[in-house]
Scaffold this active site. Structure first.
Site, PDB file in Angstrom:
ATOM      1  N   TYR A  22       0.836  -1.206   0.000  1.00 50.09           N
ATOM      2  CA  TYR A  22       0.000   0.000   0.000  1.00 50.09           C
ATOM      3  C   TYR A  22       0.871   1.256   0.000  1.00 50.09           C
ATOM      4  O   TYR A  22       0.668   2.170  -0.805  1.00 50.09           O
ATOM      5  CB  TYR A  22      -0.934  -0.023   1.212  1.00 50.09           C
ATOM      6  CG  TYR A  22      -1.739   1.240   1.380  1.00 50.09           C
ATOM      7  CD1 TYR A  22      -2.741   1.564   0.473  1.00 50.09           C
ATOM      8  CD2 TYR A  22      -1.480   2.104   2.433  1.00 50.09           C
ATOM      9  CE1 TYR A  22      -3.478   2.737   0.615  1.00 50.09           C
ATOM     10  CE2 TYR A  22      -2.211   3.270   2.581  1.00 50.09           C
ATOM     11  CZ  TYR A  22      -3.205   3.582   1.673  1.00 50.09           C
ATOM     12  OH  TYR A  22      -3.917   4.744   1.812  1.00 50.09           O
ATOM     13  N   GLU A  44     -11.669   4.684   4.747  1.00 54.20           N
ATOM     14  CA  GLU A  44     -11.224   5.656   5.760  1.00 54.20           C
ATOM     15  C   GLU A  44     -12.269   5.805   6.860  1.00 54.20           C
ATOM     16  O   GLU A  44     -11.931   5.933   8.040  1.00 54.20           O
ATOM     17  CB  GLU A  44     -10.925   7.026   5.128  1.00 54.20           C
ATOM     18  CG  GLU A  44      -9.803   7.036   4.111  1.00 54.20           C
ATOM     19  CD  GLU A  44      -8.430   6.708   4.671  1.00 54.20           C
ATOM     20  OE1 GLU A  44      -8.254   6.647   5.897  1.00 54.20           O
ATOM     21  OE2 GLU A  44      -7.516   6.500   3.854  1.00 54.20           O
ATOM     22  N   TRP A  52      -5.058   1.434  10.554  1.00 58.96           N
ATOM     23  CA  TRP A  52      -5.197   1.251   9.108  1.00 58.96           C
ATOM     24  C   TRP A  52      -4.904  -0.200   8.721  1.00 58.96           C
ATOM     25  O   TRP A  52      -5.500  -0.741   7.800  1.00 58.96           O
ATOM     26  CB  TRP A  52      -4.287   2.219   8.364  1.00 58.96           C
ATOM     27  CG  TRP A  52      -4.395   2.108   6.881  1.00 58.96           C
ATOM     28  CD1 TRP A  52      -3.418   1.750   6.015  1.00 58.96           C
ATOM     29  CD2 TRP A  52      -5.557   2.331   6.070  1.00 58.96           C
ATOM     30  NE1 TRP A  52      -3.893   1.741   4.733  1.00 58.96           N
ATOM     31  CE2 TRP A  52      -5.208   2.095   4.733  1.00 58.96           C
ATOM     32  CE3 TRP A  52      -6.874   2.710   6.345  1.00 58.96           C
ATOM     33  CZ2 TRP A  52      -6.094   2.220   3.671  1.00 58.96           C
ATOM     34  CZ3 TRP A  52      -7.772   2.836   5.289  1.00 58.96           C
ATOM     35  CH2 TRP A  52      -7.380   2.589   3.967  1.00 58.96           C
TER      36      TRP A  52
END
Length: 195
Positions: A22, A44, A52
């Site tokens: 990522y 998000e 995350w």
């Protein structure tokens, strides 16, 4: 001979291949695809209050659960579909976040109708060009900015939820509206020239 270590932003860590992928391929790269914008808005919002890495580990589950992030399909989800999603272990099973994703899909479509694309709408908050920051340490990176404050406020006015300024700043980082790679990170200069 010692192998040189690739310098990355401190939040990445080296033990999660999804986080490495990522960071190295997506984070901070300017996005101009509406479906990708919708994906990051959903992810998000799901992250709010979580790490995350938890959400990233469930990304494939989200893709399956949310019709490959097609906002037209998600906007039509029924209460029964939402109830099924709250039982789906492949995603974050927070009823409010799931309901918000469905509601936000409808608001996303309305925003597309008004501006021609969600992309055209959101990039206005940075005058159409990525903000280039020059952070040297993780502690310098803000949680919000004047732009994320304005973006968040406007999204809320349009009926979106789970779009506080911190969530929206994370969105702006993810979709390259800001380059928050540390200057010592190898991706800083690679991302810098992208629009």
């Amino acid at each position: 001979m010692a192998k040189t270590q690739t310098k990355r932003c401190g939040w990445v860590g080296g033990d999660n291949p999804l986080m490495l992928e990522y960071h190295d391929r997506e984070w901070g790269v300017p996005v101009h695809d509406d479906r990708k914008h919708f994906e990051f808005l959903v992810l998000e919002a799901a992250q709010a209050g979580l790490s995350w890495s938890i959400v990233l580990n469930k990304r494939e589950g989200y893709r399956r659960a949310f019709s490959q992030f097609d906002p037209q399909k998600v906007a039509r989800y029924t209460k029964d579909r939402v109830a099924k999603l709250t039982a789906n272990p492949a995603i974050v099973r927070n009823h409010l976040k799931i309901e918000a994703a469905v509601r936000n899909a409808g608001r996303f479509l309305a925003t597309q109708d008004e501006f021609g694309s969600f992309d055209a709408y959101c990039w206005r908050f940075v005058d159409g060009r990525p903000r280039l920051n020059r952070w040297k340490t993780m502690s310098e990176i803000p949680a919000t900015s004047p732009e994320s404050d304005a973006f968040s406020k406007d999204l809320k006015r349009r009926g979106f939820s789970f779009v506080g300024s911190t969530v929206i700043y994370a969105h702006m980082q993810a979709v390259g509206m800001v380059n928050d790679h540390l200057v010592g990170c190898y991706r800083y200069e690679e991302v810098q020239g992208l629009e």
